[in-house]
Design a protein around this motif. Sequence first.
Motif, mmCIF file in Angstrom:
data_model
loop_
_atom_site.group_PDB
_atom_site.id
_atom_site.type_symbol
_atom_site.label_atom_id
_atom_site.label_comp_id
_atom_site.label_asym_id
_atom_site.label_seq_id
_atom_site.Cartn_x
_atom_site.Cartn_y
_atom_site.Cartn_z
ATOM 1 N N TYR C 54 0.944 -1.237 0.084
ATOM 2 C CA TYR C 54 0.074 -0.104 0.124
ATOM 3 C C TYR C 54 0.806 1.285 0.091
ATOM 4 O O TYR C 54 0.363 2.272 -0.228
ATOM 5 C CB TYR C 54 -0.796 0.122 1.181
ATOM 6 C CG TYR C 54 -2.256 -0.809 0.953
ATOM 7 C CD1 TYR C 54 -3.318 -0.172 0.482
ATOM 8 C CD2 TYR C 54 -2.131 -2.145 0.963
ATOM 9 C CE1 TYR C 54 -4.437 -1.258 0.239
ATOM 10 C CE2 TYR C 54 -3.163 -3.058 0.918
ATOM 11 C CZ TYR C 54 -4.590 -2.316 0.395
ATOM 12 O OH TYR C 54 -5.474 -3.220 0.304
ATOM 13 N N ASP C 57 -0.054 4.858 1.230
ATOM 14 C CA ASP C 57 -1.486 5.383 0.723
ATOM 15 C C ASP C 57 -2.362 4.198 1.213
ATOM 16 O O ASP C 57 -2.870 3.449 0.473
ATOM 17 C CB ASP C 57 -1.445 5.266 -0.978
ATOM 18 C CG ASP C 57 -2.890 5.870 -1.067
ATOM 19 O OD1 ASP C 57 -3.439 6.444 -0.459
ATOM 20 O OD2 ASP C 57 -3.010 5.978 -2.448
ATOM 21 N N SER C 58 -2.838 4.276 2.575
ATOM 22 C CA SER C 58 -3.813 3.448 3.097
ATOM 23 C C SER C 58 -4.998 3.245 2.653
ATOM 24 O O SER C 58 -5.901 2.415 3.060
ATOM 25 C CB SER C 58 -3.471 3.281 4.500
ATOM 26 O OG SER C 58 -3.843 4.553 5.088
ATOM 27 N N GLU C 59 -5.429 4.554 1.877
ATOM 28 C CA GLU C 59 -6.928 4.269 1.394
ATOM 29 C C GLU C 59 -6.708 4.047 0.069
ATOM 30 O O GLU C 59 -8.091 3.993 -0.488
ATOM 31 C CB GLU C 59 -7.211 6.056 1.437
ATOM 32 C CG GLU C 59 -7.502 6.551 3.005
ATOM 33 C CD GLU C 59 -8.258 5.656 3.722
ATOM 34 O OE1 GLU C 59 -9.351 5.016 3.158
ATOM 35 O OE2 GLU C 59 -7.891 5.092 4.751
ATOM 36 N N GLN C 60 -5.914 3.674 -0.618
ATOM 37 C CA GLN C 60 -5.827 3.040 -1.764
ATOM 38 C C GLN C 60 -6.700 1.755 -1.727
ATOM 39 O O GLN C 60 -6.767 0.952 -0.790
ATOM 40 C CB GLN C 60 -4.185 2.679 -2.211
ATOM 41 C CG GLN C 60 -4.143 2.009 -3.532
ATOM 42 C CD GLN C 60 -2.957 1.439 -3.841
ATOM 43 O OE1 GLN C 60 -1.989 1.701 -2.979
ATOM 44 N NE2 GLN C 60 -2.580 0.789 -4.653
ATOM 45 N N ILE C 61 -7.637 1.599 -2.844
ATOM 46 C CA ILE C 61 -8.326 0.458 -2.545
ATOM 47 C C ILE C 61 -7.771 -0.639 -3.640
ATOM 48 O O ILE C 61 -7.671 -0.569 -4.894
ATOM 49 C CB ILE C 61 -9.716 0.745 -3.042
ATOM 50 C CG1 ILE C 61 -10.232 1.755 -2.356
ATOM 51 C CG2 ILE C 61 -10.788 -0.373 -3.007
ATOM 52 C CD1 ILE C 61 -10.597 1.491 -0.830
ATOM 53 N N ASN C 66 -9.219 -1.692 1.442
ATOM 54 C CA ASN C 66 -8.310 -0.367 1.855
ATOM 55 C C ASN C 66 -7.240 -1.306 2.700
ATOM 56 O O ASN C 66 -7.288 -2.472 3.220
ATOM 57 C CB ASN C 66 -8.761 0.481 2.361
ATOM 58 C CG ASN C 66 -9.492 0.327 3.600
ATOM 59 O OD1 ASN C 66 -9.469 -0.938 4.194
ATOM 60 N ND2 ASN C 66 -10.346 1.269 4.048
ATOM 61 N N PHE C 67 -6.096 -0.709 3.267
ATOM 62 C CA PHE C 67 -4.972 -1.414 4.100
ATOM 63 C C PHE C 67 -5.804 -1.920 5.479
ATOM 64 O O PHE C 67 -5.390 -3.040 5.877
ATOM 65 C CB PHE C 67 -4.121 -0.227 4.334
ATOM 66 C CG PHE C 67 -2.808 -0.915 5.052
ATOM 67 C CD1 PHE C 67 -2.115 -1.726 4.884
ATOM 68 C CD2 PHE C 67 -2.630 -0.242 6.407
ATOM 69 C CE1 PHE C 67 -1.203 -2.272 5.513
ATOM 70 C CE2 PHE C 67 -1.710 -0.799 7.224
ATOM 71 C CZ PHE C 67 -0.877 -1.855 6.738
ATOM 72 N N LYS C 69 -8.692 -2.755 5.920
ATOM 73 C CA LYS C 69 -9.657 -4.063 5.799
ATOM 74 C C LYS C 69 -8.558 -5.249 5.304
ATOM 75 O O LYS C 69 -8.890 -6.529 5.737
ATOM 76 C CB LYS C 69 -10.568 -3.875 4.547
ATOM 77 C CG LYS C 69 -11.772 -4.172 4.977
ATOM 78 C CD LYS C 69 -12.654 -3.772 3.746
ATOM 79 C CE LYS C 69 -13.772 -5.088 3.468
ATOM 80 N NZ LYS C 69 -14.508 -4.738 2.138
#
Lengths: 264, 341, 271
Positions: C54, C57-61, C66-67, C69
């Motif tokens: 990730y 960028d932990s909001e990257q899906i 996301n990270f 999850k």
Amino acid sequence: MLKKLSHYWDVYKKFVSTSVSVETSFRTSFILLIFMDFFFFFSSIGSVSFIFDHVVNIGPWEKNQLLFFLTFMLMIDNLHMMIFSQSFWEFSFHIKTGQLDYVILKPMNTIFSVFFRHFRASSLFNTPLFLGYLIYYGIQVNLTAFDWVMLPFLIVLSLALLVVIEFILSTSMFWLTDGMGINFLRMQMQQLARWPNFIYQGLIRKVLTVVLPILLVGSGPVHFLLDKNAWQLLATMVVALVILTFVLLATWKVGLRRYDSASS
Amino acid sequence: MTTPLIKAHGLRKQFISYKKNPGIMGSFTSFFKRNPVYKDAVKGFNLEVNKGEIVGLLGPNGAGKTTLMKMFTGIIVPTEGELKILGSNPWERDKNFRKRIALVMGQKSQLWWDIPAMDSFLLLQKYYEVSNDHFKQRIDKMSSLLGVEELLHIHVRKLSLGERMKMELMASLLHNPEVIFLDEPTIGLDLVAQENIRNFIKDYHRETDCGIIITSHYMQDVNALCDRLVLIFDGEKGYDGTLEDFEDILGSDKSVSFSFKEAQNLEHPLFQGLDTTWNDERTNVDIRLPEEDLCLLSAKIISDLPVEDFATEKLPIERVMKELMNNPEILRQRRGSLKSV
Amino acid sequence: MFKDLTLTNIGKWWITIQISWVKHTAYRLNFFLQIIGPALVFFFVKYNLWASIYAGDSEQIIRGFNFEKMINYHIWAFVVALVAQGHGSWNLAEDIRLGRISSYLIYPFNFWEFHTASWLSFQVIQMIIAAFTLGIISYFGLLIFPSFDYFLIGVAYTLFISLFWFTLQYLTGVMAFWLEETWILRVMLNTVAYFLSGAIIPLDLYPKWIVDILNYTPFPYLTYYPIKIFMGELTNLSLGLYIISFWTIVFAIINHLVWKKGIKLYTAAGM
């Protein structure tokens, strides 16, 4: 010196031939082992490829570079399975049952007669597969002629570092009597080493590079092959190997004195 | 004089084990705190053995015999004391030292279970750097002595215990050792196999004049093989001397037993004043008496009473051993009296 | 009379469970290394690996993850694997190979009873470790805990899978009548099951055609769907139950037959 080497080589040939004759007398196990290695190989490659279906980079590396690293580690793993793996398990069993008595009595270096004892011929069958993939990804990451020449030496170097670390860990079995836990620890160490060093951060990365240099096993040579500026890691690896060899010789000596031979 | 094969002085070995109470609570508490228990398996042990001797090392289970053997061969390190085997410290495990000794354990196998014995022998040949000629010669000789020529190429797991033991002996003697340690080599074997092994050891010794230390619980072994006995009780040496002296430890009286067709009158004048032990049916008696009276009295009993069978003792050593195991104090007193003299 | 008999039998089970506990914890360091070690390494590798995937960028899906999850997927994957697939039936094969089953032929307590009791005992240890691990992870604030009923359903489902896994491992164990080294079978089974059940990475990341095929096999129901329950999604629950029950029964029957055949071989050949 030369005479000594040829003596050890003679004994090792016998180790191999007796191992092969035992192994081939259990045909089903023999075939299953080949399949086991095979599945392990593809599940490792598969997992990484699937991740790369969705991302472009992991750390600084893209798909081919990471897969080159992985196939390099799997190659080490294959050789490790072939030459050493079984001896670790037998060693813990021998300490527990006191069977080590006879090994100690032999007029050979005990590290040699303990850890080089069992050869696993079934792993040879997968070697072409492992090697083929390694070469394929080597081509993908554009290895130079120099790199190709270096590659076999680097593989030997990596394997040597890995097993010296494992020998040292195994020495603790003299104190623990039951070696199962240590063997699991060894396998966990191998797992850590199966990923490039840059995924680990901070203190842990330093510890696993300097104190227990398991991360150098794959990352040292592969970083060097991909980028000649990364030679320091490789140098560290050589230094580590030398130091750890001395550590091994010292701890092994103490360990043998500690052995208290399970009573019959 | 040459250096003694074995020289031990004040030898001691201490083991640590941990006490655990039974059950879940016990394992839970010992998980966090362990109670060490120290035990001296061997203490204050002195011994000197010279070339060509066969020494029987005897003692009850757990007396420390195997611990001694393991210290002699360098498998374990003594906690204290001096020990020289063939002039070297065994636990330093010098390679040349290891080439000169052999250990056979009746309870542990050094042969590879899943392959024929011959494969293991070939490996040992390389280990000990035995030349091909020499190897072949020794294999031929020993296998014919032991009568196992046909078994060399059979998988070890298919062999009987007796056959396997013969292979174990061969394996240990391939390199022509100068001192041989035999730890219960006849354990679990049938009478014929026991005798085969004994004869083999005897022949082998006659030919090579090697030193042999043997432990066994079978007195026939000791009787047939050993010139000298060393007794160990509770880690300490209780006796060291010849077989004959040992038999006389409880006095030099002989033992003779008679069985009768019918119950006997215990008041019969012939039995008066004798040391007798009767069975419940009064048809069998053991008499202990001085050697010089043996013939005369036996002749009288046979002529006067309806004797069915009679026998003199074959293995006095067995009686002495039994008596000493039941009452180890006898040895302690004996030693005490020797000291005071 | 009958009631009496069952009571004494339960007593036998109970003492067997206790003894296995003692065995499992006999060597302290081993216990830690064998059981806690993999947990540490697992999180260590997974956490670091996904953190670098990730790349800050932990909001990257990635395929709906996301990270946070993704990490939770791996936490639950670990818990499910621990409870459902922890047991290796090592002793079982060893008993057979070393000829120790002779004593079971004499004991008034059956081989399968002994080993099922050891398994139960092992499960208790695994559950404690799982709870402990979850406790530590939630202390670090990484865990998203499902609603309580989802949690209970998840636990029950996982235990059910562990029964299935046990019957399967039991089969590899009794193969020891014929096979010298059954560990190979077990490791192979583990490797395949881990890979195909989504224990290594979520099945969502696999190519679609592979997942389509996998849905017809028991594999996804071993790890992937139970994880989904813990993450608050009840998909394919009843289908999973049917499939798992079916295979559990099949394996139980096969085990019975294989055992009968093996014991005949054992008593006939004396092995």
